[in-house]
Design an enzyme around this catalytic site. Structure first.
Site, short mmCIF file in Angstrom:
data_model
loop_
_atom_site.label_atom_id
_atom_site.label_comp_id
_atom_site.label_asym_id
_atom_site.label_seq_id
_atom_site.Cartn_x
_atom_site.Cartn_y
_atom_site.Cartn_z
N SER A 91 29.12 51.77 49.28
CA SER A 91 30.43 52.27 48.82
C SER A 91 31.37 51.10 48.72
CB SER A 91 30.98 53.31 49.80
OG SER A 91 32.38 53.48 49.61
N GLY A 92 32.06 50.96 47.59
CA GLY A 92 32.99 49.86 47.42
C GLY A 92 34.21 49.98 48.32
N GLY A 259 35.03 52.41 44.41
CA GLY A 259 34.38 51.22 43.89
C GLY A 259 33.16 51.53 43.05
#
Length: 349
Positions: A91-92, A259
């Protein structure tokens, strides 16, 4: 003497998405890689995720990131991502929050200017560049996962909505990408509930149609995410901006654009010939927060056109706290949790 069980947390947010970073209170997990430790949490200790994302300690809109020792010699620290939908391998926004918390807490010493280090996620090693100004972490740039378009402009009939045109990208999870304008949305804050209901109906219809398989990872579970795409405006040479909204769970539109959602959009724009390596896209959320994705390379991997990318954003520290786990509280369920908690003792009067 009685046992006090507690977790040490740093609460952060990036673009409005709250990530609770667990920095203490959990015993070492079994597994020779961070991916294996994630799988242990998922299969044998899911109580940590449930505790921190449910009442009375949390809400489903948040994320949780557990800091663990890195298992790879190049990485400074490892982290495991937990969300209401489960355990994404990347996950960004969670990476931006985790890197910021590690720096602001001193677990990784800050250096003025630009500094680079490596973290170990369940997806593997992630290169991080931090920009520190006057002792404050002003931006984090992290690598996105290699992203590709699985399906381009297919159509599906969705109950209560009608025919919907969609594309599918993989960027750490499978994303449905839909044009917000075609569905009558301007991507403003007052549309949030309607966006969530619309996305849920589309995702349900796509899940009924069948699963998606990553060309190297295989089955990574049902499609969980949908990214609403607004019109694209060119801000400068090689720099674009678009309003966006990402659905992650029933009734939940992320406060940030995410992201991985930004990475998915970059891949689609490249597929359509709109961006090239070196170009950047700023996605802007319903709350006017944003991330900037940069397409760093386009390449062929087997039968797939893949884009490499980075995501840049800023996280803010909200709180540093100890959460006391009250095992006698009828609202607290320690099933799948007690065996990984570190016990500390104190004298009770």
């Amino acid at each position: 003497m009685s046992a006090e069980l507690s977790l040490q947390l740093i609460d952060t947010h990036a673009g409005g998405d709250v990530s609770r970073i667990v920095v203490g209170g959990i015993d070492p997990l079994p597994g020779t890689t961070v991916r294996q430790q994630m799988e242990y949490l998922r299969d044998d200790a899911d109580g940590l995720r449930k505790l921190l994302l449910n009442e009375p300690y949390g809400i489903p809109e948040m994320s949780v990131d557990l800091i663990v020792p890195a298992t790879h010699p190049e990485a400074r620290m490892g982290y495991i991502i937990m969300e209401v939908m489960g355990y994404p391998i990347y996950s960004g926004s969670n990476t931006i929050c985790t890197a910021t918390a590690l720096l602001e807490s001193g677990m990784i010493p800050k250096q003025e200017g630009r500094q680079n280090f490596v973290l170990e996620s369940p997806a593997g090693l992630v290169n991080i560049e931090a920009r520190v100004e006057n002792g404050v972490v002003e931006a984090i740039t992290c690598e996105g996962l290699p992203t590709y378009i699985d399906t381009y402009r297919n159509r599906i009939q969705v109950p209560s909505i009608g025919e919907v045109t969609y594309s599918i990208a993989y960027s750490g999870g499978f994303y449905a990408l839909v044009d917000a304008t075609e569905l009558g949305f301007a991507l403003t804050r007052d549309e949030e509930r309607r966006l969530a209901r619309c996305a849920h109906a589309i995702v349900e219809a796509l899940q009924i149609r069948g699963g998606f398989s990553h060309y190297t990872l295989g089955d990574v579970g049902p499609l969980p995410f949908l990214h609403f795409m607004g019109p694209v405006e060119q801000v400068a040479e090689g720099f674009y901006r678009s309003r966006s909204a990402t659905y992650v769970h029933e009734n939940v539109i992320c406060r940030s654009t995410t992201g991985t959602g930004t990475s998915a959009r970059l891949a689609l724009m490249h597929h359509e010939g709109l961006v090239q390596p070196g170009d950047r896209l700023e996605t802007v959320s319903l709350r006017d927060s944003g991330f900037i994705g940069e397409l760093t390379r386009a390449r062929r991997d087997g039968n797939h056109d893949v884009v490499d990318n980075t995501i840049t954003g800023k996280a803010h520290v909200l709180a540093r706290s100890d959460i006391i786990i009250n095992r006698d509280d009828p609202m607290v369920n320690c099933d799948g949790l007690h065996h990984i908690l570190t016990s500390r003792h104190r004298t009770v009067d």
